[in-house]
Design a protein around this motif. Structure first.
Motif, PDB file in Angstrom:
ATOM      1  N   ARG A 109      39.607  13.594   5.916  1.00 35.51           N
ATOM      2  CA  ARG A 109      38.308  13.763   5.909  1.00 35.51           C
ATOM      3  C   ARG A 109      37.572  14.442   6.928  1.00 35.51           C
ATOM      4  NH1 ARG A 109      38.584   8.106   4.048  1.00 35.51           N
ATOM      5  NH2 ARG A 109      37.869   7.381   6.070  1.00 35.51           N
ATOM      6  N   SER A 124      39.530  13.900  -4.017  1.00 35.32           N
ATOM      7  CA  SER A 124      38.440  13.157  -4.678  1.00 35.32           C
ATOM      8  C   SER A 124      38.277  11.711  -4.193  1.00 35.32           C
ATOM      9  CB  SER A 124      38.729  12.979  -6.359  1.00 35.32           C
ATOM     10  OG  SER A 124      38.889  14.267  -6.882  1.00 35.32           O
ATOM     11  N   GLN A 125      39.254  11.154  -3.647  1.00 35.90           N
ATOM     12  CA  GLN A 125      38.803   9.668  -2.856  1.00 35.90           C
ATOM     13  C   GLN A 125      38.396   9.922  -1.745  1.00 35.90           C
ATOM     14  OE1 GLN A 125      42.631   8.043  -2.877  1.00 35.90           O
ATOM     15  NE2 GLN A 125      42.493   6.765  -4.709  1.00 35.90           N
ATOM     16  N   ALA A 127      34.724  11.073  -2.250  1.00 36.38           N
ATOM     17  CA  ALA A 127      33.842  10.237  -2.468  1.00 36.38           C
ATOM     18  C   ALA A 127      33.307   9.463  -1.395  1.00 36.38           C
ATOM     19  CB  ALA A 127      34.465   9.298  -3.567  1.00 36.38           C
ATOM     20  N   ARG A 182      30.760  11.337   0.208  1.00 39.49           N
ATOM     21  CA  ARG A 182      29.391  11.624  -0.421  1.00 39.49           C
ATOM     22  C   ARG A 182      28.828  10.432  -0.320  1.00 39.49           C
ATOM     23  NH1 ARG A 182      31.981  12.722  -4.725  1.00 39.49           N
ATOM     24  NH2 ARG A 182      32.051  10.769  -5.648  1.00 39.49           N
ATOM     25  N   ASN A 183      29.345   9.179  -0.500  1.00 40.06           N
ATOM     26  CA  ASN A 183      28.731   7.724  -0.422  1.00 40.06           C
ATOM     27  C   ASN A 183      28.040   7.361   0.624  1.00 40.06           C
ATOM     28  OD1 ASN A 183      29.423   7.277  -3.038  1.00 40.06           O
ATOM     29  ND2 ASN A 183      31.251   6.229  -2.452  1.00 40.06           N
ATOM     30  N   THR A 216      26.955  17.866  -3.262  1.00 38.72           N
ATOM     31  CA  THR A 216      27.655  18.170  -4.513  1.00 38.72           C
ATOM     32  C   THR A 216      26.596  19.039  -5.431  1.00 38.72           C
ATOM     33  OG1 THR A 216      27.525  16.286  -6.020  1.00 38.72           O
ATOM     34  CG2 THR A 216      29.416  16.501  -4.666  1.00 38.72           C
ATOM     35  N   TYR A 260      31.056  21.475  -3.243  1.00 40.64           N
ATOM     36  CA  TYR A 260      30.934  20.424  -1.944  1.00 40.64           C
ATOM     37  C   TYR A 260      30.356  21.314  -0.911  1.00 40.64           C
ATOM     38  CZ  TYR A 260      32.909  16.439  -4.140  1.00 40.64           C
ATOM     39  OH  TYR A 260      33.197  15.415  -5.175  1.00 40.64           O
TER      40      TYR A 260
END
Length: 120
Positions: free
Chosen positions: A21, A50-51, A54, A57-58, A64, A73
């Motif tokens: 990340r 993608s994981q 996510a 993003r959360n 996005t 992104y």
């Protein structure tokens, strides 16, 4: 400082608590990228990316936008790139101290092993 602010900060650090990340954020500080471009740059599979995206993003680290079948992104705030740069500077400023501690620990371990006759 309000507890809500501490929880918010902890959430950001939690989102950055994985090297993949951090790498994604480092690449995004230079501008918007698709998932495919990020996968290529970081060297991971799309499902893995993608994981991780996510999670980012959360925690409101990335933003996005969809264009056709591509998802782009970007960092929600470029200030986060500056935070990572500050962490890099912090690491470089203290890496010498950390290496000295490791050398001392290794020396003590070797001296201790010699006294006990380990390896003889």
């Amino acid at each position: 400082m309000p507890d809500s602010m501490r929880r918010f900060k902890a959430g950001i650090f939690q989102a950055l608590a994985h090297p993949t990340r951090v790498a994604l954020v480092e690449f995004l500080q230079h501008g918007e990228l698709t998932v495919g471009q990020l996968c290529e740059k970081v060297g991971i599979e799309q499902a893995n990316a993608s994981q991780h995206l996510a999670v980012l993003r959360n925690k409101f680290v990335v933003h996005t936008r969809k264009e056709g079948n591509q998802i782009y992104y970007s960092l929600r705030d470029p200030l986060l790139g500056k935070v990572l740069e500050a962490m890099r500077k912090f690491f470089l400023a203290h890496v010498h101290e950390a290496m000295e501690m490791l050398r001392e620990d290794e020396g003590e371990a070797e001296r201790g092993a010699g006294r006990r006759g380990v390896g003889r």
